[in-house]
Design an enzyme around this catalytic site. Structure first.
Site, PDB file in Angstrom:
ATOM      1  N   ASN A  10       1.050  -1.526   0.094  1.00  0.00           N
ATOM      2  CA  ASN A  10       0.177  -0.138   0.096  1.00  0.00           C
ATOM      3  C   ASN A  10       0.902   1.477  -0.051  1.00  0.00           C
ATOM      4  OD1 ASN A  10      -1.363   2.235   0.930  1.00  0.00           O
ATOM      5  ND2 ASN A  10      -2.968   0.846   1.476  1.00  0.00           N
ATOM      6  N   PRO A  11       0.822   1.653  -0.931  1.00  0.00           N
ATOM      7  CA  PRO A  11       1.790   3.065  -1.452  1.00  0.00           C
ATOM      8  C   PRO A  11       1.416   4.141  -0.477  1.00  0.00           C
ATOM      9  CG  PRO A  11       0.092   2.168  -3.148  1.00  0.00           C
ATOM     10  CD  PRO A  11      -0.387   1.483  -2.896  1.00  0.00           C
ATOM     11  N   GLY A  12       0.123   4.389  -0.235  1.00  0.00           N
ATOM     12  CA  GLY A  12      -0.787   4.964   0.479  1.00  0.00           C
ATOM     13  C   GLY A  12       0.108   4.758   2.656  1.00  0.00           C
ATOM     14  N   LYS A  13      -0.010   3.388   2.003  1.00  0.00           N
ATOM     15  CA  LYS A  13       0.692   2.942   4.309  1.00  0.00           C
ATOM     16  C   LYS A  13       2.256   4.291   4.042  1.00  0.00           C
ATOM     17  CE  LYS A  13      -1.727  -0.287   5.346  1.00  0.00           C
ATOM     18  NZ  LYS A  13      -1.706  -1.829   5.974  1.00  0.00           N
ATOM     19  N   GLU A  37      -1.748 -13.295   4.940  1.00  0.00           N
ATOM     20  CA  GLU A  37      -2.940 -13.243   6.062  1.00  0.00           C
ATOM     21  C   GLU A  37      -3.480 -13.652   6.281  1.00  0.00           C
ATOM     22  OE1 GLU A  37      -3.909  -8.747   5.754  1.00  0.00           O
ATOM     23  OE2 GLU A  37      -2.599  -8.208   4.671  1.00  0.00           O
ATOM     24  N   ASP A  65      -0.579  -3.759  10.018  1.00  0.00           N
ATOM     25  CA  ASP A  65      -1.735  -4.531   9.978  1.00  0.00           C
ATOM     26  C   ASP A  65      -3.105  -3.751  10.637  1.00  0.00           C
ATOM     27  OD1 ASP A  65      -2.578  -6.527   7.709  1.00  0.00           O
ATOM     28  OD2 ASP A  65      -4.347  -6.719   8.976  1.00  0.00           O
ATOM     29  N   SER A  66      -3.696  -2.982   9.954  1.00  0.00           N
ATOM     30  CA  SER A  66      -4.965  -2.140  10.371  1.00  0.00           C
ATOM     31  C   SER A  66      -6.162  -2.156  10.264  1.00  0.00           C
ATOM     32  CB  SER A  66      -4.804  -0.788   9.567  1.00  0.00           C
ATOM     33  OG  SER A  66      -3.031   0.198   9.955  1.00  0.00           O
ATOM     34  N   ASP A 142     -10.810   6.094   4.422  1.00  0.00           N
ATOM     35  CA  ASP A 142     -10.385   7.500   4.964  1.00  0.00           C
ATOM     36  C   ASP A 142     -11.867   8.533   4.742  1.00  0.00           C
ATOM     37  OD1 ASP A 142      -8.073   7.056   5.774  1.00  0.00           O
ATOM     38  OD2 ASP A 142      -6.335   8.276   4.587  1.00  0.00           O
TER      39      ASP A 142
HETATM   40  P1  ITT Z   1      -0.873  -3.558   3.345  1.00  0.00           P
HETATM   41  O1  ITT Z   1       0.172  -5.054   1.952  1.00  0.00           O
HETATM   42  O2  ITT Z   1      -0.238  -3.397   3.693  1.00  0.00           O
HETATM   43  O3  ITT Z   1      -1.586  -5.375   3.644  1.00  0.00           O
HETATM   44  P2  ITT Z   1      -3.491  -3.757   3.000  1.00  0.00           P
HETATM   45  O4  ITT Z   1      -4.130  -2.681   2.219  1.00  0.00           O
HETATM   46  O5  ITT Z   1      -3.584  -4.626   2.468  1.00  0.00           O
HETATM   47  O6  ITT Z   1      -2.018  -3.035   3.314  1.00  0.00           O
HETATM   48  P3  ITT Z   1      -4.173  -3.988   5.351  1.00  0.00           P
HETATM   49  O7  ITT Z   1      -4.574  -5.207   5.616  1.00  0.00           O
HETATM   50  O8  ITT Z   1      -3.741  -3.453   6.811  1.00  0.00           O
HETATM   51  O9  ITT Z   1      -3.723  -2.888   4.441  1.00  0.00           O
HETATM   52  O10 ITT Z   1      -5.330  -2.191   5.705  1.00  0.00           O
HETATM   53  C1  ITT Z   1      -7.083  -3.010   5.467  1.00  0.00           C
HETATM   54  C2  ITT Z   1      -7.661  -1.960   5.019  1.00  0.00           C
HETATM   55  O11 ITT Z   1      -8.147  -1.383   6.061  1.00  0.00           O
HETATM   56  C3  ITT Z   1      -7.237  -1.584   3.740  1.00  0.00           C
HETATM   57  O12 ITT Z   1      -8.794  -2.041   2.669  1.00  0.00           O
HETATM   58  C4  ITT Z   1      -6.432  -0.311   3.751  1.00  0.00           C
HETATM   59  O13 ITT Z   1      -7.132   0.517   2.601  1.00  0.00           O
HETATM   60  C5  ITT Z   1      -7.915  -0.227   4.938  1.00  0.00           C
HETATM   61  N1  ITT Z   1      -7.108   1.258   5.542  1.00  0.00           N
HETATM   62  C6  ITT Z   1      -5.822   0.754   6.383  1.00  0.00           C
HETATM   63  N2  ITT Z   1      -5.847   2.055   6.952  1.00  0.00           N
HETATM   64  C7  ITT Z   1      -6.591   3.050   6.593  1.00  0.00           C
HETATM   65  C8  ITT Z   1      -6.163   3.813   7.021  1.00  0.00           C
HETATM   66  O14 ITT Z   1      -5.559   5.130   7.365  1.00  0.00           O
HETATM   67  N3  ITT Z   1      -7.140   5.292   6.661  1.00  0.00           N
HETATM   68  C9  ITT Z   1      -8.171   4.460   5.747  1.00  0.00           C
HETATM   69  N4  ITT Z   1      -8.512   3.223   5.726  1.00  0.00           N
HETATM   70  C10 ITT Z   1      -7.083   2.559   5.870  1.00  0.00           C
END
Ligand code: ITT
Length: 202
Positions: A10-13, A37, A65-66, A142
């Protein structure tokens, strides 16, 4: 300058993590890689699996992970946030919340690995789900998340404003502070700050 490799698709992360670590003097490199995952009840279990999967990388490795947790939906989408969003988008959540309490929270568990050692750090932000999506910044959920005390969504705010309070920024700031202490304690290798696996810093 200590460097850490952040592994995520995820480039945003990545942008958020990099910006949060700069003031701690930590350089963040990005390894774009999809990590397994497993189905799990807790973000920390997913982070553990991600840390298992980066054992081939040298130096400090950071993963996270979020999830978005909505108490009136029994915590859903939670650990299923990514899967749910890619399959269904926001609509089912907005629909379900028409007659339910809109409170929600975002949580991040960040995991650091260095050789066989690993640490976890947690960040969380409370808020509520907007009635409709708004804003173009950020990513994921977001556009529908309004942090407590705000009148706009994360996606309507600049990255700096999100990074001042977000779940990810809070978890990653703990990582930065831990790095700062660790590099200050030259010659001493035992983990300082953070919590050693398998417990989680809260
Ligand atoms: P990874 O490769 O790091 O796993 P991912 O985007 O799959 O990237 P996650 O499984 O942690 O990451 O994310 C779970 C979901 O929650 C995913 O759809 C994200 O877009 C969303 N998410 C995570 N952090 C967020 C944030 O800060 N704001 C909005 N949505 C978020």
């Amino acid at each position: 300058m200590p460097a850490v490799t952040f592994v995520s698709t995820n480039p945003g992360k990545f942008r958020e993590v990099r910006d949060v670590l700069v003031p701690f003097g930590v350089e963040t490199r990005w390894e774009r890689r999809s990590l397994p995952e497993p189905q799990a009840d807790e973000l920390s279990e997913v982070v553990d699996a991600k840390l298992d999967a980066v054992r081939d990388l040298r130096g400090y490795v950071l993963v996270e992970d979020s999830g978005l947790f909505i108490p009136s939906l029994k915590g859903f989408p939670g650990v299923y946030s990514a899967h749910f969003l890619s399959l269904w988008g926001f609509e089912p959540i907005l629909e379900l919340l028409r007659r339910r309490d809109r409170h929600a929270f975002f949580r991040t568990v960040a995991g650091v690995r260095f050789g066989p050692d690993r640490w976890q750090f947690v960040g969380q932000v409370r808020g509520s789900i907007a009635r409709e999506p708004a804003g173009r910044n950020g990513f994921g959920y977001d556009p529908i998340f309004v942090p407590e005390g705000w009148h706009r969504t994360f996606a309507e705010a600049p990255t700096e404003a999100k990074n001042a309070i977000s779940h990810r920024a809070q978890a990653v700031r703990k990582v930065g502070a831990w790095f700062a202490k660790r590099s200050g304690a030259s010659g001493r290798k035992p983990p300082i700050g953070g919590s050693h696996h398998p417990s989680t810093s809260r």
